[in-house]
Design an enzyme around this catalytic site. Structure first.
Site, PDB file in Angstrom:
ATOM      1  N   LYS A  15       0.831  -1.220   0.000  1.00 35.54           N
ATOM      2  CA  LYS A  15       0.000   0.000   0.000  1.00 35.54           C
ATOM      3  C   LYS A  15       0.859   1.262   0.000  1.00 35.54           C
ATOM      4  CE  LYS A  15      -2.075  -1.339   3.875  1.00 35.54           C
ATOM      5  NZ  LYS A  15      -1.507  -2.664   4.086  1.00 35.54           N
ATOM      6  N   ARG A  91     -10.503  -0.065   7.978  1.00 37.32           N
ATOM      7  CA  ARG A  91     -10.217  -1.483   8.191  1.00 37.32           C
ATOM      8  C   ARG A  91     -11.400  -2.188   8.838  1.00 37.32           C
ATOM      9  NH1 ARG A  91      -4.196  -0.417   8.479  1.00 37.32           N
ATOM     10  NH2 ARG A  91      -3.210  -2.429   8.779  1.00 37.32           N
ATOM     11  N   ARG A 125      11.630  -5.423   4.999  1.00 35.04           N
ATOM     12  CA  ARG A 125      11.334  -3.986   4.864  1.00 35.04           C
ATOM     13  C   ARG A 125      12.207  -3.146   5.796  1.00 35.04           C
ATOM     14  NH1 ARG A 125       5.414  -2.143   5.358  1.00 35.04           N
ATOM     15  NH2 ARG A 125       5.534  -3.532   7.146  1.00 35.04           N
ATOM     16  N   ARG A 160      10.554  -1.677  11.437  1.00 32.44           N
ATOM     17  CA  ARG A 160       9.395  -1.459  12.302  1.00 32.44           C
ATOM     18  C   ARG A 160       9.306  -2.503  13.408  1.00 32.44           C
ATOM     19  NH1 ARG A 160       4.435  -0.419   8.237  1.00 32.44           N
ATOM     20  NH2 ARG A 160       3.446  -1.841   9.688  1.00 32.44           N
ATOM     21  N   ARG A 171      -0.941  -9.990  12.660  1.00 31.63           N
ATOM     22  CA  ARG A 171      -1.488  -8.960  11.753  1.00 31.63           C
ATOM     23  C   ARG A 171      -2.241  -9.620  10.606  1.00 31.63           C
ATOM     24  NH1 ARG A 171       3.944  -6.117  10.473  1.00 31.63           N
ATOM     25  NH2 ARG A 171       2.812  -4.895   8.919  1.00 31.63           N
TER      26      ARG A 171
HETATM   27  P1  AP5 Z   1       4.694  -1.581   1.888  1.00 36.05           P
HETATM   28  O1  AP5 Z   1       4.402  -0.702   0.721  1.00 36.05           O
HETATM   29  O2  AP5 Z   1       5.370  -1.021   3.066  1.00 36.05           O
HETATM   30  O3  AP5 Z   1       3.366  -2.404   2.320  1.00 36.05           O
HETATM   31  P2  AP5 Z   1       2.088  -1.963   3.130  1.00 36.05           P
HETATM   32  O4  AP5 Z   1       0.911  -2.583   2.471  1.00 36.05           O
HETATM   33  O5  AP5 Z   1       2.074  -0.488   3.326  1.00 36.05           O
HETATM   34  O6  AP5 Z   1       2.358  -2.754   4.467  1.00 36.05           O
HETATM   35  P3  AP5 Z   1       2.167  -2.325   5.986  1.00 36.05           P
HETATM   36  O7  AP5 Z   1       2.919  -3.335   6.779  1.00 36.05           O
HETATM   37  O8  AP5 Z   1       2.488  -0.887   6.175  1.00 36.05           O
HETATM   38  O9  AP5 Z   1       0.631  -2.571   6.169  1.00 36.05           O
HETATM   39  P4  AP5 Z   1      -0.099  -2.825   7.505  1.00 36.05           P
HETATM   40  O10 AP5 Z   1      -1.500  -2.704   7.054  1.00 36.05           O
HETATM   41  O11 AP5 Z   1       0.262  -4.069   8.188  1.00 36.05           O
HETATM   42  O12 AP5 Z   1       0.493  -1.692   8.459  1.00 36.05           O
HETATM   43  P5  AP5 Z   1       0.014  -0.244   8.829  1.00 36.05           P
HETATM   44  O13 AP5 Z   1       1.204   0.602   8.979  1.00 36.05           O
HETATM   45  O14 AP5 Z   1      -1.083   0.202   7.957  1.00 36.05           O
HETATM   46  O15 AP5 Z   1       5.543  -2.812   1.300  1.00 36.05           O
HETATM   47  C1  AP5 Z   1       6.001  -3.856   2.148  1.00 36.05           C
HETATM   48  C2  AP5 Z   1       7.373  -4.345   1.655  1.00 36.05           C
HETATM   49  O16 AP5 Z   1       7.215  -4.938   0.380  1.00 36.05           O
HETATM   50  C3  AP5 Z   1       8.400  -3.235   1.497  1.00 36.05           C
HETATM   51  O17 AP5 Z   1       9.666  -3.691   1.869  1.00 36.05           O
HETATM   52  C4  AP5 Z   1       8.353  -2.906  -0.013  1.00 36.05           C
HETATM   53  O18 AP5 Z   1       9.588  -2.419  -0.455  1.00 36.05           O
HETATM   54  C5  AP5 Z   1       7.993  -4.260  -0.609  1.00 36.05           C
HETATM   55  N1  AP5 Z   1       7.138  -4.167  -1.805  1.00 36.05           N
HETATM   56  C6  AP5 Z   1       6.117  -3.306  -2.032  1.00 36.05           C
HETATM   57  N2  AP5 Z   1       5.537  -3.547  -3.222  1.00 36.05           N
HETATM   58  C7  AP5 Z   1       6.214  -4.602  -3.758  1.00 36.05           C
HETATM   59  C8  AP5 Z   1       6.074  -5.338  -4.984  1.00 36.05           C
HETATM   60  N3  AP5 Z   1       5.138  -5.045  -5.905  1.00 36.05           N
HETATM   61  N4  AP5 Z   1       6.923  -6.382  -5.196  1.00 36.05           N
HETATM   62  C9  AP5 Z   1       7.862  -6.702  -4.283  1.00 36.05           C
HETATM   63  N5  AP5 Z   1       8.048  -6.044  -3.102  1.00 36.05           N
HETATM   64  C10 AP5 Z   1       7.224  -5.006  -2.851  1.00 36.05           C
HETATM   65  O19 AP5 Z   1      -0.617  -0.490  10.283  1.00 36.05           O
HETATM   66  C11 AP5 Z   1       0.197  -0.873  11.362  1.00 36.05           C
HETATM   67  C12 AP5 Z   1      -0.668  -1.074  12.607  1.00 36.05           C
HETATM   68  O20 AP5 Z   1      -1.329   0.165  12.940  1.00 36.05           O
HETATM   69  C13 AP5 Z   1      -1.813  -2.083  12.464  1.00 36.05           C
HETATM   70  O21 AP5 Z   1      -1.376  -3.390  12.719  1.00 36.05           O
HETATM   71  C14 AP5 Z   1      -2.797  -1.580  13.521  1.00 36.05           C
HETATM   72  O22 AP5 Z   1      -2.397  -1.958  14.810  1.00 36.05           O
HETATM   73  C15 AP5 Z   1      -2.657  -0.065  13.401  1.00 36.05           C
HETATM   74  N6  AP5 Z   1      -3.600   0.517  12.436  1.00 36.05           N
HETATM   75  C16 AP5 Z   1      -3.295   1.131  11.260  1.00 36.05           C
HETATM   76  N7  AP5 Z   1      -4.412   1.513  10.622  1.00 36.05           N
HETATM   77  C17 AP5 Z   1      -5.447   1.161  11.404  1.00 36.05           C
HETATM   78  C18 AP5 Z   1      -6.861   1.265  11.282  1.00 36.05           C
HETATM   79  N8  AP5 Z   1      -7.435   1.809  10.202  1.00 36.05           N
HETATM   80  N9  AP5 Z   1      -7.633   0.778  12.290  1.00 36.05           N
HETATM   81  C19 AP5 Z   1      -7.074   0.235  13.382  1.00 36.05           C
HETATM   82  N10 AP5 Z   1      -5.753   0.075  13.555  1.00 36.05           N
HETATM   83  C20 AP5 Z   1      -4.941   0.532  12.580  1.00 36.05           C
HETATM   84 MG    MG Z   2       2.240   0.754   4.994  1.00 38.69          MG
END
Ligand code: AP5
Ligand code: MG
Length: 214
Positions: A15, A91, A125, A160, A171
């Protein structure tokens, strides 16, 4: 009413990486709830103190906290003017309903990816705490030029707290428990949901992006 799009997908689906790509074509405001929460944790705010335990356990932070944070952010002038791109929100159906009250959503991009493709993405990552650029040490195309440091500003890269095997499993299970409901919610609105192959989001051409967002 503010207008925007939603990026939806599993932990590590890409994302944040896709958001960076979209920003280069459409100058919208990128709002990542994960990034906002991590920033609050770093600064030791009340929101950060409440959120940290949930994040470390791979659970969702309670709706009221996240909804208030998003409402505030997308209510700012820049987001109202240029539009916004939500990454990691909504979410839950409650979050989606709250969003509908304050904004109009034009597209929901769902990044499809298999669980077995995610482990290396999560464990490899690294990200820059200054500019937010995302890297992956296991992927040649995504490695920093100088190991451990950001290409943009030379800042030391960090891993992270929730990017470990154990929390990733949690997760992933949280995602499975919630995702279907949110996709169902948006599927009821004709033409809103567009599916993207998560193995090739980095290779999407400008034309393909425009089509997905049209
Ligand atoms: P990246 O682009 O970082 O992936 P991402 O989808 O952003 O992954 P996240 O881990 O950030 O998602 P998440 O939903 O678990 O965490 P969030 O921060 O939202 O890419 C990942 C890796 O893959 C990187 O190394 C990248 O280089 C590589 N990559 C990317 N695209 C690629 C491709 N096409 N091919 C190969 N490699 C690739 O949330 C964290 C925590 O916050 C949650 O667990 C929760 O506790 C809380 N939280 C956040 N939002 C909410 C909400 N709305 N409600 C409640 N709690 C929430
Ligand atoms: Mg992210």
């Amino acid at each position: 009413m503010a207008r925007g799009i939603v990026l939806f997908g599993a932990p590590g689906a890409g994302k944040g990486t896709l958001a960076d790509k979209i920003k280069k074509v459409f100058p919208v405001v990128h709002v990542s709830t994960g990034d906002l929460l991590r920033e609050n944790v770093r600064r030791g705010t009340e929101v950060g103190k409440k959120a940290k335990g949930f994040m470390d356990q791979g659970k969702l932070v309670p709706d009221d906290i996240v909804i208030a944070m998003v409402r505030e952010r997308i209510g700012k002038d820049d987001a109202r003017k240029s539009g916004f791109m939500l990454d990691g929100f909504p979410r839950t159906v409650e979050q989606a309903q709250a969003l509908d009250k304050v904004a109009r959503i034009d597209a929901v991009l769902v990044i499809d990816i298999k669980k077995e493709d995610l482990r290396k993405r999560i464990l490899g990552r690294r990200s820059c705490t200054k500019c937010g650029k995302i890297y992956n040490i296991y992927n040649e195309r995504l490695r920093p030029k100088r190991e451990g440091f950001c290409d943009n500003d030379g800042t030391k890269l960090m891993q992270r707290d929730d990017d470990n095997e154990d929390t990733f499993e949690k997760r992933w299970n949280t995602y499975l428990g919630q995702s279907e409901h949110v996709i169902d919610y948006y599927s009821k609105k004709a033409g809103l949901v567009r599916r993207l192959d998560g193995t090739r989001t980095m290779d999407l051409s400008e034309e393909e992006l425009r089509k997905a967002l049209s």
